[in-house]
Design an enzyme around this catalytic site. Structure first.
Site, mmCIF file in Angstrom:
data_model
loop_
_atom_site.group_PDB
_atom_site.id
_atom_site.type_symbol
_atom_site.label_atom_id
_atom_site.label_comp_id
_atom_site.label_asym_id
_atom_site.label_seq_id
_atom_site.Cartn_x
_atom_site.Cartn_y
_atom_site.Cartn_z
ATOM 1 N N ASP A 1 -11.868 -2.875 -88.069
ATOM 2 C CA ASP A 1 -11.574 -2.216 -86.813
ATOM 3 C C ASP A 1 -10.058 -1.960 -86.783
ATOM 4 O O ASP A 1 -9.315 -2.488 -87.627
ATOM 5 C CB ASP A 1 -12.008 -3.143 -85.669
ATOM 6 C CG ASP A 1 -11.739 -2.565 -84.305
ATOM 7 O OD1 ASP A 1 -11.861 -1.338 -84.133
ATOM 8 O OD2 ASP A 1 -11.384 -3.340 -83.390
ATOM 9 N N ASP B 1 -7.912 -1.365 -83.368
ATOM 10 C CA ASP B 1 -7.267 -2.000 -82.222
ATOM 11 C C ASP B 1 -7.507 -3.507 -82.208
ATOM 12 O O ASP B 1 -8.650 -3.965 -82.305
ATOM 13 C CB ASP B 1 -7.793 -1.394 -80.919
ATOM 14 C CG ASP B 1 -7.468 0.090 -80.801
ATOM 15 O OD1 ASP B 1 -6.403 0.495 -81.280
ATOM 16 O OD2 ASP B 1 -8.286 0.824 -80.230
#
Length: 236
Positions: free
Chosen positions: A26, A28
């Site tokens: 991922d 963020d």
């Protein structure tokens, strides 16, 4: 340290015998320390409102796509020049660059999947030498954000699909893939990969993904997998 169970990462046999052919993370609060949507919202004066919705979405309380639309709506009227300002303020998670380098040194590919935005994610990934990325697009008209997402929203299903697609592209069996993330929309991807690791994750995510790292260093994964440049990996 997270108040839940201590960190445990059980490396499956295929990844003990060989380095990963693909690592997907991922963006963020995983590849970077910030949430890009919150950085954008800071320029719209809606950071607190957006941060609250983000936290609920990442903890699995809200549908991600709907929560994204709600948050993006608060960005209407912000000049598109904001992308460059936010990109300049991005702070990669400690060890992120080292992890990318060690994955490449072991012959693997590196990809990122993001519920954030291509306008920031793409130049970030190019600068870090990341092989693949997918993210959302923000609609811009006449130089200003409209408060809408353009095209399909990156969901948990998208993340699984991209993990599979990139693995197939590199002829990597799923058992030699690793996925990392912190939010509820990362869980299906982490369950699909040969090894899924919850990284500094929300409590519900840690409950769903038994392998966890709570120290905020991405190169901790390189040590766990004993990739080149870390102790423990014998030559192949």
């Amino acid at each position: 340290m997270h108040p839940l169970a201590p960190d445990v990462v059980v490396v499956p046999e295929p990844l003990v015998a060989a380095p990963p052919g693909l690592v997907v993370t991922d963006v963020d609060s995983t590849l970077i320390t910030q949430e890009v949507i919150e950085e954008l919202a800071g320029h719209a004066g809606t950071r607190e409102q957006v941060a609250e919705v983000t936290a609920r979405a990442m903890d699995g309380e809200l549908d991600f796509a709907e929560s994204l639309r709600l948050r993006v709506a608060t960005l209407a009227g912000v000049p598109a020049t904001v992308f460059g300002e936010v990109l300049a303020a991005i702070v990669p998670t400690p060890g992120a660059g080292d992890l990318v380098e060690t994955v490449h040194a072991s012959g693997g590919a590196f990809g990122v999947v993001s519920g954030g935005f291509e306008e920031v994610v793409a130049p970030l990934c190019r600068g870090m030498g990341i092989d693949h990325w997918v993210a959302n697009h923000l609609e811009v008209r006449d130089g200003y954000l409209t408060g809408r997402v353009s095209g399909e929203i990156v969901t948990s299903a998208t993340k699984v699909w991209k993990l599979r697609e990139w693995a197939a592209e590199h002829d990597v069996p799923l058992e030699l893939t690793v996925a990392m993330g912190d939010g509820a929309n990362d869980v299906p991807m982490m369950h699909t990969a040969g090894l899924g690791v919850a990284f500094c994750a929300k409590p519900t995510v840690r409950a769903a993904v038994p392998d966890t790292i709570s120290v905020q260093r991405l190169d901790a994964l390189a040590g766990i997998l004993a990739l080149p440049g870390t102790p423990g990996r014998s030559a192949h």
